[in-house]
Enzyme design. Structure first.
Site, mmCIF file in Angstrom:
data_model
loop_
_atom_site.group_PDB
_atom_site.id
_atom_site.type_symbol
_atom_site.label_atom_id
_atom_site.label_comp_id
_atom_site.label_asym_id
_atom_site.label_seq_id
_atom_site.Cartn_x
_atom_site.Cartn_y
_atom_site.Cartn_z
ATOM 1 N N CYS A 52 0.809 -1.442 0.026
ATOM 2 C CA CYS A 52 0.019 0.062 0.006
ATOM 3 C C CYS A 52 0.790 1.126 -0.104
ATOM 4 O O CYS A 52 0.388 2.482 -0.281
ATOM 5 C CB CYS A 52 -0.984 -0.145 1.140
ATOM 6 S SG CYS A 52 -0.207 0.403 2.794
ATOM 7 N N CYS A 154 -9.065 7.748 -0.679
ATOM 8 C CA CYS A 154 -9.957 8.778 -0.464
ATOM 9 C C CYS A 154 -10.190 9.725 -1.790
ATOM 10 O O CYS A 154 -11.170 10.255 -2.137
ATOM 11 C CB CYS A 154 -9.744 9.696 0.781
ATOM 12 S SG CYS A 154 -9.724 8.741 2.302
ATOM 13 N N GLY A 267 16.161 -7.988 -0.271
ATOM 14 C CA GLY A 267 15.149 -7.374 -0.255
ATOM 15 C C GLY A 267 14.075 -7.668 0.605
ATOM 16 O O GLY A 267 13.298 -6.827 0.969
ATOM 17 N N HIS A 358 14.606 -12.465 -6.639
ATOM 18 C CA HIS A 358 13.520 -12.698 -7.362
ATOM 19 C C HIS A 358 13.785 -13.967 -8.270
ATOM 20 O O HIS A 358 12.731 -14.921 -8.240
ATOM 21 C CB HIS A 358 13.802 -11.538 -8.524
ATOM 22 C CG HIS A 358 12.529 -11.729 -9.343
ATOM 23 N ND1 HIS A 358 11.166 -10.852 -9.138
ATOM 24 C CD2 HIS A 358 12.368 -12.317 -10.547
ATOM 25 C CE1 HIS A 358 10.477 -11.277 -10.042
ATOM 26 N NE2 HIS A 358 10.859 -12.005 -10.981
ATOM 27 N N GLN A 1199 -14.678 14.981 -2.551
ATOM 28 C CA GLN A 1199 -15.447 13.931 -2.498
ATOM 29 C C GLN A 1199 -16.064 13.079 -3.671
ATOM 30 O O GLN A 1199 -16.200 12.154 -3.672
ATOM 31 C CB GLN A 1199 -16.980 14.531 -1.648
ATOM 32 C CG GLN A 1199 -16.419 14.907 -0.357
ATOM 33 C CD GLN A 1199 -15.801 13.557 0.699
ATOM 34 O OE1 GLN A 1199 -16.623 12.585 0.841
ATOM 35 N NE2 GLN A 1199 -14.673 13.568 0.952
ATOM 36 N N GLU A 1266 -21.537 10.690 -0.763
ATOM 37 C CA GLU A 1266 -21.771 9.507 -1.424
ATOM 38 C C GLU A 1266 -22.037 9.388 -2.954
ATOM 39 O O GLU A 1266 -21.772 8.317 -3.682
ATOM 40 C CB GLU A 1266 -23.013 8.429 -0.584
ATOM 41 C CG GLU A 1266 -22.863 8.615 0.736
ATOM 42 C CD GLU A 1266 -24.115 8.106 1.318
ATOM 43 O OE1 GLU A 1266 -24.244 6.936 1.757
ATOM 44 O OE2 GLU A 1266 -24.759 8.966 1.724
HETATM 45 C C1 LIG Z 1 4.203 -5.878 -2.616
HETATM 46 C C2 LIG Z 1 4.775 -6.882 -3.448
HETATM 47 C C3 LIG Z 1 4.550 -6.831 -4.910
HETATM 48 C C4 LIG Z 1 5.208 -7.750 -5.993
HETATM 49 N N1 LIG Z 1 4.795 -7.665 -7.010
HETATM 50 C C5 LIG Z 1 5.616 -8.307 -8.288
HETATM 51 C C6 LIG Z 1 5.271 -8.252 -9.298
HETATM 52 O O1 LIG Z 1 4.523 -7.406 -9.783
HETATM 53 N N2 LIG Z 1 5.766 -8.885 -10.174
HETATM 54 C C7 LIG Z 1 6.947 -9.935 -9.757
HETATM 55 O O2 LIG Z 1 7.439 -10.697 -10.499
HETATM 56 N N3 LIG Z 1 7.073 -10.034 -8.405
HETATM 57 C C8 LIG Z 1 6.520 -9.019 -7.877
HETATM 58 N N4 LIG Z 1 6.861 -9.196 -6.233
HETATM 59 C C9 LIG Z 1 7.911 -10.497 -5.938
HETATM 60 C C10 LIG Z 1 9.082 -9.745 -5.702
HETATM 61 O O3 LIG Z 1 9.738 -9.632 -6.972
HETATM 62 C C11 LIG Z 1 10.054 -10.781 -5.091
HETATM 63 O O4 LIG Z 1 9.535 -11.070 -3.747
HETATM 64 C C12 LIG Z 1 11.653 -10.442 -5.032
HETATM 65 O O5 LIG Z 1 11.964 -10.119 -6.335
HETATM 66 C C13 LIG Z 1 12.359 -11.297 -4.069
HETATM 67 O O6 LIG Z 1 13.428 -10.824 -3.981
HETATM 68 P P1 LIG Z 1 14.233 -10.100 -2.489
HETATM 69 O O7 LIG Z 1 15.443 -9.776 -2.690
HETATM 70 O O8 LIG Z 1 13.163 -9.194 -1.694
HETATM 71 O O9 LIG Z 1 14.182 -11.693 -1.893
HETATM 72 P P2 LIG Z 1 14.101 -12.405 -0.292
HETATM 73 O O10 LIG Z 1 12.997 -12.282 0.123
HETATM 74 O O11 LIG Z 1 15.425 -11.207 0.247
HETATM 75 O O12 LIG Z 1 14.903 -13.807 -0.830
HETATM 76 C C14 LIG Z 1 14.012 -14.567 -1.530
HETATM 77 C C15 LIG Z 1 14.690 -15.961 -1.553
HETATM 78 O O13 LIG Z 1 15.845 -15.714 -2.347
HETATM 79 C C16 LIG Z 1 16.664 -16.475 -1.675
HETATM 80 N N5 LIG Z 1 18.105 -15.617 -2.039
HETATM 81 C C17 LIG Z 1 18.008 -14.402 -2.083
HETATM 82 N N6 LIG Z 1 19.058 -13.930 -2.823
HETATM 83 C C18 LIG Z 1 20.008 -15.137 -3.109
HETATM 84 C C19 LIG Z 1 21.345 -15.400 -3.413
HETATM 85 N N7 LIG Z 1 22.146 -14.489 -4.037
HETATM 86 N N8 LIG Z 1 21.582 -16.682 -3.567
HETATM 87 C C20 LIG Z 1 20.734 -17.595 -3.111
HETATM 88 N N9 LIG Z 1 19.510 -17.609 -2.731
HETATM 89 C C21 LIG Z 1 19.334 -16.059 -2.650
HETATM 90 C C22 LIG Z 1 16.814 -16.520 -0.089
HETATM 91 O O14 LIG Z 1 17.283 -17.306 0.352
HETATM 92 C C23 LIG Z 1 15.157 -16.370 -0.201
HETATM 93 O O15 LIG Z 1 14.921 -17.731 0.030
HETATM 94 C C24 LIG Z 1 6.135 -8.436 -5.181
HETATM 95 C C25 LIG Z 1 6.483 -8.728 -4.014
HETATM 96 C C26 LIG Z 1 5.789 -7.859 -3.343
HETATM 97 C C27 LIG Z 1 6.158 -7.924 -1.872
HETATM 98 S S1 FES Z 2 -6.315 7.489 1.953
HETATM 99 FE FE1 FES Z 2 -5.512 8.911 0.972
HETATM 100 S S2 FES Z 2 -6.492 10.519 1.923
HETATM 101 FE FE2 FES Z 2 -7.380 8.851 2.999
HETATM 102 S S1 FES Z 3 2.132 -1.056 5.338
HETATM 103 FE FE1 FES Z 3 1.438 -1.276 3.456
HETATM 104 S S2 FES Z 3 3.440 -1.222 2.314
HETATM 105 FE FE2 FES Z 3 3.897 -1.062 4.325
#
Ligand SMILES: Cc1cc2nc3c(=O)[nH]c(=O)nc-3n(C[C@H](O)[C@H](O)[C@H](O)COP(=O)(O)OP(=O)(O)OC[C@H]3O[C@@H](n4cnc5c(N)ncnc54)[C@H](O)[C@@H]3O)c2cc1C
Ligand code: FES
Ligand code: FES
Length: 1335
Positions: A52, A154, A267, A358, A1199, A1266
């Site tokens: 969000c 909103c 990440g 990823h 609104q 509304e």
């Molecule tokens: C709100 C939100 C929206 C998202 N939207 C999308 C989207 O639209 N499209 C999409 O494709 N993805 C989406 N994602 C997923 C996101 O792309 C993946 O969660 C992200 O890329 C994972 O990377 P990280 O560094 O955060 O992984 P982490 O959570 O840090 O790690 C994930 C896993 O990878 C392993 N790992 C990490 N680095 C290494 C390494 N170098 N060697 C070995 N293992 C490793 C870790 O051990 C762990 O198991 C979304 C995620 C969120 C939270």
């Molecule tokens: S959520 Fe954006 S102003 Fe209320």
């Molecule tokens: S509280 Fe929604 S993105 Fe962190």
């Protein structure tokens, strides 16, 4: 690992101040740390899962290799504090404050009316602020990419977009009009030429300039830390988890061998979600963020090698740079990756998520893995034993052991080769929302041709979203090698792929036919794309593809919304200090933007405070046999477990229990709560409460189930006029049908929140609650505790969005918390997590509408027999009232001479549905518009002509026999036709549709007659209390609640006009039940009307008392008059009261005056759809609303736009999904998509009709909270229009009525073609579907 071991010191900076944490807990995230440890509550918690953007903060790090400081936005809820070693964090408090100086971003978002409730505002500010740090003059594309990760429920985004784009050098011209002209300048001029019409809601000239030279001071100490040559291993021990951050690759590999099961966290966007939402505990976490080898970029002739630690945002920047430098044919894979990197998640997540994380997490909807898979990429991995290369292929993506990383291996980098000369790579994705939404299906496709031919030498296709991991169509691709790139190949490819990549009929995620269709629709797009590229390389070697088909390839652009808002200027004779009628900024606007505005959970901890977490039923209908809390009670930090047995007074009513008693009636009903010393402890313990159930039949989930079992709430309601049966005998045609209308989640950004503080004496209790109805919370707490109401003081400072969802529900949560406070003797903080909130609280009622309509061939409707059922859920709540409203308002703008409407609320085993903005009208009137469209289709007439023909024309009576004058309805309609240039654009739409086969445009105009208010008189009463202090300052209190709708701002305007003093003299604090007792819930669009009258009444009383003094010394000052009054012992405090409007609806007779007045309006929307994917783009909406004399045009337009956007979400993208057993799947913003900035119309124009008197309401204004919601349906009907054009061209029968929401799935499946024909229809009787419709 034990907590007692010594941790290293964690050093980072927050807003320029050094923080040293000696015992950081690896499970603690930055959001919690900021809010609870540092008291920096400006950063908000809206979801806890990165979706969000409410928790956005800026992180700055020194890059020791590039010798540069990098600034990037993150969602603090997913940042482990242990990852912050060496980082500088800037929160909204560090950007500016009212105590020091506010930043231009904060100023512009506040003055530009970009805040309503203000809960999303700090996150918005931080996203824009970070962008400006990196790009002081951002482009509109950069703004759109930046704000895609921030949700607002909103405002409807337009004012936020406008405030943000004021920093963009191109902002003076929209530059986005399709004809290349600036629509703003042209339209503004047109409007300004009209007498008395204003188009300015704020003075841009007042804005302070952004000073890009103002340098961010990065702490030198952090630079030294980053440059440190001997990087030691840092270790932080927590209660359950140890965090180890090695300084070198050797250390990392050694640790990975020692702890092979430990995740590598970069990440944390994947690991963090599992820890938070799946209760996964990792005893050890390895953090390689200081291992420089993971961040190296190498660019050679063969391709790019990207360090696995680079963030997706960094990857995007690198690719952006490379594609500029290399010939296009070599960068096919890079371009495909870039396409997805623009819309993957939000900017914050792209800043955090690493390339390695990823790839390795292999999420089934990964957007990049299908492209990397077809791109022949190689993973460079290492362990202490040595290096290895693993192909990123189907075996790796399927997680096959022999093709996978071993537990002790680390992904160091990824090699992405440049593309060969005759290779073509494309990427496709369809998601419920264009930005920040996981794909429903995505794909990466690559073809290599034999040199200079169109014979396939190699082909690879990977799909995401159609299985547990990314899947490859390897066999199919192999079979197609050697084939020519022609239509026969395409047709075989579609069949082969569908055979190979199978999706079971009951596959998790549902939408099986849609997903299968997308697979081959993408294949077709790829086919076209490659043909097109081949043609570009060799114009004579390939046949032309008709232009009519080619725009199938164009994705909808991310465009920044803009528009004109016009309203009547105040009378030039009006005193300058009189603020009524002027676009005054929200009273808390600046505080929202600085994060100083205090919401419920921002209040500091009370001494001894405990936290409450809920345990909810997992059964839809069952007897409660036992609750065993022993293990939970023994959990760390747990103080008590609270059940129905602990309620000292009433445990709710027999129909609506507070804590479940003897039985449960839905999944999500609160069975008990756990009170503990922290929320984490309370939450952990909820898993340990063991509940024994005995299932009870029947389980009723849908409206059809309820009708079958005759399970209802209340009696059937009915209204009737004319002689329906007789009229059916004399009409030319009759149509009959059904319309299914899905529910809606309120998705207020601030979840349900309450603090209960027991006092030492006389059973007094203070309640701080986020509620629209403080008196109801007071009443429920009193009943539950068995004490009189006079012991309970309920305070509401402000509410972070409500929309009807905080009328009845907060009272239950306050009562539950009060029981816990009573039992434990401690103050209780009870803040629902987003998932629990969505599960427990219900939302808008789903509705099933059946219609039989009789009409003449010219479109005149003579008779209609309508039946509605709504899904009320398991308790009565407001369902009976909602069905009554739906019937009363069903006719919308039309006079149907012979009309019978019947309706009934169904009782089901779903969480109880409740009040929601519009209260039955958005559902009921929608069905009317659906059959109105159906009549037009049947008569082969333009829908607007049928609407016009049946619209009220002169003073008449509604179905409930209330007289009204439809003049303003007609004026809105005509003005909307004019403003939107409807007929010209309808023609342009038709021309476009003739020229394009795969994209279609649609346009629709919808009128509205909205009844304001309630069907009972006592709901309209209101009271106020106004004090004048001896220094002349004035304190106003009233019975309305500030929900973001600007009621407090309007009340200050009223008091200012009445007392004839500047607004700066007047203050408005919290509302509470001591100051103003027996208040009515704020809702029904009447809050400002009725409370305004009460404030006016109090002010007039005071002024009457002051008048003798004023007339004695007319030249005196306000302060002097006040002092003189005090000296003369004249009371300077007065209550005000408004008895309310008369409402005398008699349901026995089916007649009565229900609303005090009607709000009229009209909206015209235009859209474009992609027939192959079901995606749509809202191109333009024009709204005309009859606001009469607006007290505050900025607030009222806010609104209208906000409600319209919420309506647009309701009718098109917001879809709740339930299992056949009634379990809600969609429990967060990751699964439930509300509109984001890119979903609102590219052009959104709002114009307030030239005012006419509305003497019944204060200052002749109207309540507009509304009404705008329903106007979102114009987008629905525009899409339906586009779908109809597609069906007509394909020779298909018209679809008479479509169901709401009209999602991408419905759009795609309605545009039937050769691809949908290949998909076998699912027989729902043969398999259990993953989800079912509940309406
Ligand atoms: C709100 C939100 C929206 C998202 N939207 C999308 C989207 O639209 N499209 C999409 O494709 N993805 C989406 N994602 C997923 C996101 O792309 C993946 O969660 C992200 O890329 C994972 O990377 P990280 O560094 O955060 O992984 P982490 O959570 O840090 O790690 C994930 C896993 O990878 C392993 N790992 C990490 N680095 C290494 C390494 N170098 N060697 C070995 N293992 C490793 C870790 O051990 C762990 O198991 C979304 C995620 C969120 C939270
Ligand atoms: S959520 Fe954006 S102003 Fe209320
Ligand atoms: S509280 Fe929604 S993105 Fe962190």
């Amino acid at each position: 690992m034990s907590h007692s071991k010594e941790s290293d010191e964690l050093v980072f900076f927050v807003n320029g101040r050094k923080v040293i944490e000696r015992n950081p807990d690896p499970e603690m995230n930055l959001l919690f740390y900021l809010r609870k440890k540092l008291g920096l509550t400006g950063t908000k918690d809206g979801c806890g899962g990165g979706d969000c953007g409410a928790c956005t903060v800026m992180i700055s790090r020194y890059d020791a290799i590039a010798k540069k400081i990098r600034h990037f936005s993150v969602t603090a809820c997913l940042v482990p504090i242990c990852s912050l070693y060496g980082a500088a964090i800037t929160t909204v408090e560090g950007v500016g404050s009212t105590k020091t100086k506010i930043h231009p971003v904060q100023e512009r978002i506040a003055k530009g009316h970009g805040t309503q409730c203000g809960f999303c505002t700090p996150g918005m500010v931080m996203s824009i602020y970070t962008l400006l740090r990196n790009h002081p003059e951002p482009s509109p594309e950069q703004l759109m990419e930046t704000l895609g990760g921030n949700l607002c429920r909103c405002t409807g985004y337009r004012p936020i977009a406008e405030s943000a784009s004021s920093f963009s050098p191109s902002s003076s011209c929209c530059q986005m009009n399709r004809d290349g002209k600036c629509c703003l300048n042209q339209k503004e001029r047109e409007h300004e030429n009209k007498a008395n019409v204003c188009t300015k809601l704020y003075e841009k000239e007042e804005f302070q300039p952004l000073d890009p030279t103002q340098e961010f001071i990065f702490p030198p100490e952090l630079m030294r830390m980053a440059d440190e040559p001997q990087k030691k291993v840092l270790t932080f021990h927590g209660e359950r988890t140890t965090w180890i951050s090695p300084g070198t690759l050797n250390d990392l590999l050694g640790l990975k061998r020692k702890f092979p099961k430990a995740p590598l966290v970069l990440g944390n966007t994947c690991v963090g979600l599992d820890m938070k939402f799946k209760e996964v505990v990792h005893p050890v976490i390895l953090s390689p963020s200081r291992t420089l080898e993971l961040f190296v970029v190498t660019n050679t002739e063969e391709g790019l090698t990207l360090g696995a630690g680079l963030s997706l945002a960094q990857v995007k920047d690198i690719l952006d740079d490379v594609v500029w430098k290399l010939p296009e044919e070599r960068t096919q894979t890079y371009r495909a990756l870039l396409k997805h990197l623009r819309t993957l998640a939000g900017q914050q997540i792209r800043n955090m998520a690493s390339l390695g994380g990823h790839i390795v997490s292999r999420l089934p909807t990964s957007d990049l893995n299908p492209i990397l898979g077809v791109g022949n990429c190689i993973l460079n991995v290492a362990s202490i034993e040595g290096a290895q290369q693993i192909p990123l292929n189907n075996h790796f993506l399927a997680g096959k052991t022999d093709a996978n990383l071993k537990p002790e291996q680390v992904l160091i980098s990824v090699f992405i080769p440049v593309s060969e000369k005759w290779a073509f790579v494309s990427a496709f994705r369809q998601a419920p929302r264009q930005q920040n939404a996981l794909a429903t299906v995505n794909a990466g496709m690559r073809v290599l041709f034999q040199e200079g031919t169109h014979t396939i030498a190699d082909l690879s296709i990977f799909y995401g979203g159609v299985g547990p991991t990314t899947l490859s169509a390897t066999k199919s691709c192999r079979q197609l090698i050697g084939r020519c790139w022609d239509e026969r190949m395409l047709s075989d490819a579609c069949r082969l792929v569908l055979d190979e990549v199978t999706l079971p009929d009951s596959a998790p995620g549902g939408m099986v036919e849609f997903r299968r269709t997308l697979m081959i629709s993408f294949l077709f797009k790829f086919y076209l794309d490659v043909l097109q590229q081949l043609k570009m390389r060799d114009p004579n070697g390939y046949p032309d593809t008709s232009k009519k088909f080619l725009n199938a390839l164009e994705d909808f652009p991310l465009t920044i919304p803009h528009g004109i808002q016009s309203y009547e200027c105040v009378d030039p004779q009006q005193l300058p200090q009189d603020p009524v009628g002027r676009p005054v900024m929200h009273q808390s606007g600046v505080k929202h933007a600085t994060g100083e505005a205090v919401f419920c959970d921002d209040m500091p901890a009370f001494s001894g405070e405990l936290f409450l977490a809920v345990v909810t039923s997992t059964r839809p209908h069952a007897k409660l046999i036992s609750i065993d809390a022993s293990e939970a009670l023994a959990s760390p930090g747990v103080v008590d477990v609270i059940t129905a047995q602990d309620v000292p007074g009433d445990n709710g009513s027999a129909e609506e229990r507070l804590y479940a008693q003897d039985k449960v009636a839905c999944v999500g009903q609160v069975v008990c709560t756990v009170a503990a010393d922290s929320y984490a402890h309370a939450k952990q313990a909820t898993q340990k409460v063991k509940i024994e159930y005995e299932d009870v039949e029947p389980v009723i989930v849908s409206i059809q189930d309820a009708i079958k079992h005759r399970s209802f709430i209340g009696p059937e309601e009915k209204l009737e006029q004319g002689n329906v049966e007789a009229a059916f005998q004399s009409v030319d045609q009759i149509i009959e049908g059904e319309v299914h209308f899905g529910g809606q989640e309120h998705f207020y950004m601030e979840t349900q929140s309450v603090l209960v503080v027991p006092k030492a004496e006389d059973k007094e209790v203070d309640i701080y609650v986020s509620s629209q109805d403080a008196a109801l919370a007071q009443e429920m707490v009193a009943h539950t505790l068995g004490v009189p109401k006079n012991r309970i003081n309920c305070h509401v400072k402000r509410v972070g969005g409500a929309f009807g969802g905080k009328v009845s529900k907060p009272a239950s949560f306050a009562a539950m918390a009060a029981v816990a406070a009573n039992k434990t003797g401690h103050p209780i903080r009870f803040i629902l997590e987003r998932g629990d909130d969505m599960l427990i609280t219900g939302g808008r009622h789903p509705l099933l509408g059946k219609y039989k309509v009789g009409f003449m061939n010219n479109g005149k409707i003579e008779a209609a027999d309508i039946e509605y059922h709504i899904n009320g859920g398991c308790t009565p709540d407001e369902s009976e009232m909602v069905i009554k409203y739906a019937l009363l308002k069903l006719e919308n703008a039309y006079k149907i001479p012979n009309l019978r409407v019947r309706g009934r609320a169904c009782k089901t085993n779903l969480p109880s549905n409740t009040a929601f903005r519009g209260f039955g009208f958005p559902q009921g009137a929608f069905v009317t518009e659906a059959w109105m469209t159906a009549v037009a289709t049947k008569c082969s007439l333009p829908p607007e002509r049928v609407r016009e023909l049946n619209m009220y024309k002169e003073i008449d009576k509604t179905i409930h026999k209330q007289e009204f004058d439809p003049k303003n309805l007609r004026s809105c309609w005509e003005k909307c036709l004019e403003n939107s240039s409807y007929y010209i654009r309808r023609k342009a739409v038709e021309e476009f549709n003739q020229q394009h086969y795969w994209k279609k445009r649609g346009i629709a105009i919808i009128p509205m007659k909205f009844s304001v208010g309630f069907p009972k008189s006592f709901y309209y009463q209101a009271a106020a209390l106004v004090h004048i202090y001896t220094d002349g300052s004035v304190l106003v209190a009233h019975g309305g609640v500030e929900l973001g709708q600007g009621i407090n701002t309007k009340m200050i305007q009223v008091a200012s006009r009445e007392l004839k003093i500047p607004m700066s003299y007047i203050h408005l604090g919290e509302m509470n039940t001591v100051t103003v007792p027996n208040t009515i819930g704020t809702g029904g669009s009447t809050g400002a009307d009725v409370n305004g009258k009460a404030v006016q009444n109090a002010c007039q009383t005071l002024l009457r008392r002051l008048e003798p003094i004023i007339s004695q010394s007319p030249q005196g000052s306000w302060e002097e008059w006040v002092n003189e009054a005090f000296t003369q012992s004249i009371s300077l405090s007065a209550t005000g009261y408004f008895r309310g409007y008369q409402s005398d609806m008699d349901w026995e007779k089916g007649e009565g005056n229900m609303p005090p007045y009607f709000v009229f309006g009209a909206a015209c929307s235009e859209v474009e759809i992609d027939c192959l994917t079901g995606a749509h783009k809202n191109t333009r909406t024009d709204i005309v609303m009859d606001a009469c004399f607006s007290i505050n045009p900025a607030v009222d337009i806010g609104q209208i736009e906000g409600a319209f956007t919420q309506g647009l979400g309701l009718y098109t993208i917001e879809e709740l999904k339930y299992s056949p057993e009634g379990v809600l799947y969609t429990r967060g913003p990751n699964q439930y998509k509300i509109p984001s900035m890119t979903d609102i119309p590219e052009e959104l124009h709002v114009s307030l009709l030239a005012p006419t008197p509305n003497p019944i309401a204060i200052y002749s204004s109207k309540g507009l909270g509304e009404a705008g919601m329903f106007l979102g349906s114009s987008v629905f009907f525009a899409i339906a229009d586009a779908v109809a054009a597609a069906r007509k061209e394909r020779g298909l029968a018209p679809t008479l009525t479509m169901n709401s929401p009209l999602t991408a799935e419905s759009i795609r499946m309605a545009c039937e073609d050769q691809f949908t024909d290949l998909i076998p229809k699912i027989d729902s009787k043969c398999c259990k579907p993953w989800s079912i419709a509940v309406a």
